[in-house]
Scaffold this active site. Structure first.
Site, PDB file in Angstrom:
ATOM      1  N   TYR A 115       0.655  -1.165   0.005  1.00 29.77           N
ATOM      2  CA  TYR A 115      -0.026   0.031   0.017  1.00 29.77           C
ATOM      3  C   TYR A 115       0.966   1.232  -0.104  1.00 29.77           C
ATOM      4  O   TYR A 115       2.088   1.422   0.675  1.00 29.77           O
ATOM      5  CB  TYR A 115      -0.914  -0.059   1.257  1.00 29.77           C
ATOM      6  CG  TYR A 115      -1.500   1.453   1.717  1.00 29.77           C
ATOM      7  CD1 TYR A 115      -2.433   1.666   0.577  1.00 29.77           C
ATOM      8  CD2 TYR A 115      -1.239   2.110   2.610  1.00 29.77           C
ATOM      9  CE1 TYR A 115      -3.099   3.017   0.770  1.00 29.77           C
ATOM     10  CE2 TYR A 115      -1.824   3.087   2.925  1.00 29.77           C
ATOM     11  CZ  TYR A 115      -2.743   3.837   1.980  1.00 29.77           C
ATOM     12  OH  TYR A 115      -3.195   5.090   2.476  1.00 29.77           O
ATOM     13  N   ASP A 187       0.247  -7.601   6.736  1.00 29.68           N
ATOM     14  CA  ASP A 187      -0.875  -6.726   6.660  1.00 29.68           C
ATOM     15  C   ASP A 187      -1.973  -7.407   5.986  1.00 29.68           C
ATOM     16  O   ASP A 187      -1.909  -7.999   4.664  1.00 29.68           O
ATOM     17  CB  ASP A 187      -0.535  -5.414   5.680  1.00 29.68           C
ATOM     18  CG  ASP A 187      -1.771  -4.640   5.511  1.00 29.68           C
ATOM     19  OD1 ASP A 187      -2.959  -5.142   5.564  1.00 29.68           O
ATOM     20  OD2 ASP A 187      -1.343  -3.222   5.294  1.00 29.68           O
ATOM     21  N   LYS A 212     -11.286  -0.446   6.116  1.00 31.89           N
ATOM     22  CA  LYS A 212     -11.814  -1.439   5.044  1.00 31.89           C
ATOM     23  C   LYS A 212     -12.812  -2.397   5.096  1.00 31.89           C
ATOM     24  O   LYS A 212     -13.885  -2.082   5.772  1.00 31.89           O
ATOM     25  CB  LYS A 212     -10.268  -2.218   4.166  1.00 31.89           C
ATOM     26  CG  LYS A 212      -9.334  -1.109   3.992  1.00 31.89           C
ATOM     27  CD  LYS A 212      -9.980  -0.028   3.000  1.00 31.89           C
ATOM     28  CE  LYS A 212      -8.576   0.999   2.609  1.00 31.89           C
ATOM     29  NZ  LYS A 212      -7.916   1.676   3.497  1.00 31.89           N
TER      30      LYS A 212
HETATM   31  C1  LIG Z   1      -3.426  -2.864   2.499  1.00 29.70           C
HETATM   32  C2  LIG Z   1      -3.599  -1.283   3.192  1.00 29.70           C
HETATM   33  N1  LIG Z   1      -2.985  -1.237   4.508  1.00 29.70           N
HETATM   34  C3  LIG Z   1      -3.004  -0.225   5.311  1.00 29.70           C
HETATM   35  C4  LIG Z   1      -3.804   1.000   4.885  1.00 29.70           C
HETATM   36  C5  LIG Z   1      -3.816   2.173   5.453  1.00 29.70           C
HETATM   37  O1  LIG Z   1      -4.849   2.233   6.551  1.00 29.70           O
HETATM   38  P1  LIG Z   1      -5.880   3.601   6.784  1.00 29.70           P
HETATM   39  O2  LIG Z   1      -6.267   4.401   5.674  1.00 29.70           O
HETATM   40  O3  LIG Z   1      -6.912   2.954   7.552  1.00 29.70           O
HETATM   41  O4  LIG Z   1      -4.868   4.465   7.669  1.00 29.70           O
HETATM   42  C6  LIG Z   1      -4.384   0.862   3.556  1.00 29.70           C
HETATM   43  C7  LIG Z   1      -5.295   2.118   3.130  1.00 29.70           C
HETATM   44  O5  LIG Z   1      -5.672   2.007   2.030  1.00 29.70           O
HETATM   45  C8  LIG Z   1      -4.290  -0.314   2.872  1.00 29.70           C
HETATM   46  O6  LIG Z   1      -5.077  -0.480   1.572  1.00 29.70           O
END
Ligand SMILES: Cc1ncc(COP(=O)(O)O)c(C=O)c1O
Length: 396
Positions: A115, A187, A212
């Protein structure tokens, strides 16, 4: 505080019941929102016991809150973890974990396919605290051992990846990470614990953007870290003193979202299968990236470590960037929104969102182009979703 969820129960039951105890007199059937920043101590004696670490009382919501505890216990039960801490966002979860595990001079090994926010944290923030990250291109994952040194403290994986849905073998990489004395974190945002349980596959820590699928309704920003009690004690301390806690109302929304997680995932996976098949047949569509296809490069790994193939589908328009843009602008049901994992089906255009500003060379390494479109498949009726995609493709 309710008892820890019983591990023998199925995920669908954990979703509804874990962390919640409703058998008192006049008990609400739903979890109350403890909308308070602070708790009253019944006596100085109790405060003394709290100070000595002997009290289970709540004291201050940044430290812990009863509503937040329920959300944490639900996620812990689903991930098969001893403990969980929820945070104000997925990025707050990542930061607390990295800061709890690494110190100046340490190194992290991770993947280039991450990400984008995580990559920016690795490249723009952690180096300021003396923490360096080596990002391994997906095509070099087989040689990942080259990237470890005696300073490596953490191996951080993301699978399936965004937006190309490449899959990394968690069991294999956990073994490699442990051989190098690294903590292994995954993740699990894209798969959710319904489809993939990284701790059971050998990882030490799981993190989520609960914004998500766990929240699931695009109305919440939250994160989570789960793992052993010992590790989570340190991470919770980090959240406590860096301030990235989730508030009680956010925790309530997370609990409410989690109750339907299993059923949402089941429906969205079924929808994704239908959509991937329809895209593959369409004359205006090039490659369709979906680990559910038997000939997808990630299929065998996904089959081994996931119970279904996920709710994300990416594809390339044959007409390149222009066609991709026309397609996105012609959709009526699918919203153009850069997040994912909600009940609403959404489309995103990596070139102008997660991958904006990357060089052609970087995009090539990530296998992303102007023709790449990412779909987060929701829980609507699949026929309506396919019809909308087809009418939009007809306009390209
Ligand atoms: C795979 C992944 N990890 C972490 C994050 C970060 O999360 P947040 O936007 O809730 O801070 C995202 C956000 O799009 C994501 O898609």
């Amino acid at each position: 505080m309710p008892d820890q969820a019983k591990p023998s129960l199925a995920d669908a039951t954990h979703c509804v019941h874990a962390g919640e105890e409703r058998h008192g007199t006049n008990a609400s059937l739903t979890t109350d929102i403890a909308q308070t920043s602070v708790f009253v101590m019944p006596s100085l004696d109790e405060l003394r016991r709290y100070a000595e670490g002997k009290s289970k009382s709540y004291m201050y919501s940044r430290y812990a809150n009863p509503t937040t505890t329920v959300a944490e216990q639900k996620i812990a039960a689903l991930e098969g973890a001893e403990a969980c801490v929820v945070t104000a966002s997925g990025m707050a979860a990542e930061l607390a974990m990295f800061m709890a595990i690494c110190e100046s001079g340490d190194e992290i090994v991770s993947m280039l396919d991450l990400y984008g926010g995580t990559t920016k944290l690795f490249q723009g923030v952690l180096p300021r605290f003396g923490i360096r990250t080596r990002l391994v291109p997906f095509t070099e994952l087989a040689e990942i051992e080259r990237y470890f040194s005696d300073r490596t403290r953490l191996l951080f994986l993301e699978t399936p990846t965004n937006p190309t849905l490449r899959c990394a073998d968690i069991r294999q990489f956990a073994e490699i990470g442990h051989r190098h004395n690294a903590v292994v974190a995954v993740d699990n945002t894209f798969a959710t614990p319904i489809l993939q349980k990284p701790l059971a596959l050998g990882a030490d820590i799981v993190i989520h953007s609960a914004t998500k699928y766990l929240g699931g309704h695009n109305d919440l920003t939250a994160g989570a870290v789960a793992g052993s009690r010992q590790r989570l004690d340190t991470i919770r301390e980090m959240v406590k003193f860096t301030g990235g806690c989730l508030d009680p109302l956010g925790s309530f929304l997370l609990i409410r979202g989690l109750k339907t997680l299993e059923i949402r995932v089941e429906r969205a996976c079924a929808n994704a299968r239908v959509i991937a098949a329809a895209l593959r047949k369409h004359p205006k569509v090039g490659r369709v990236l979906y680990p559910g296809f038997a000939d997808d490069p990630g299929h065998d790994i996904a089959r081994r470590q996931m119970s279904d193939f996920g709710m994300m589908v990416s594809f390339e328009t044959k007409g390149g960037g222009q066609a991709a843009e026309k397609f996105i602008d012609s959709l009526k049901l699918w919203y153009l929104a850069t997040s994912l994992g909600g009940v609403e089906s959404t489309v995103s255009y990596p070139l102008l969102s997660s991958h904006v500003g990357l060089t052609d060379e970087q995009l090539k390494l990530l296998d992303v182009s102007a023709a790449t479109v990412r779909l987060s498949v929701g829980i609507e009726h699949p026929a309506d979703l396919v019809a909308d995609i087809e009418q939009a493709l007809d306009r390209t």
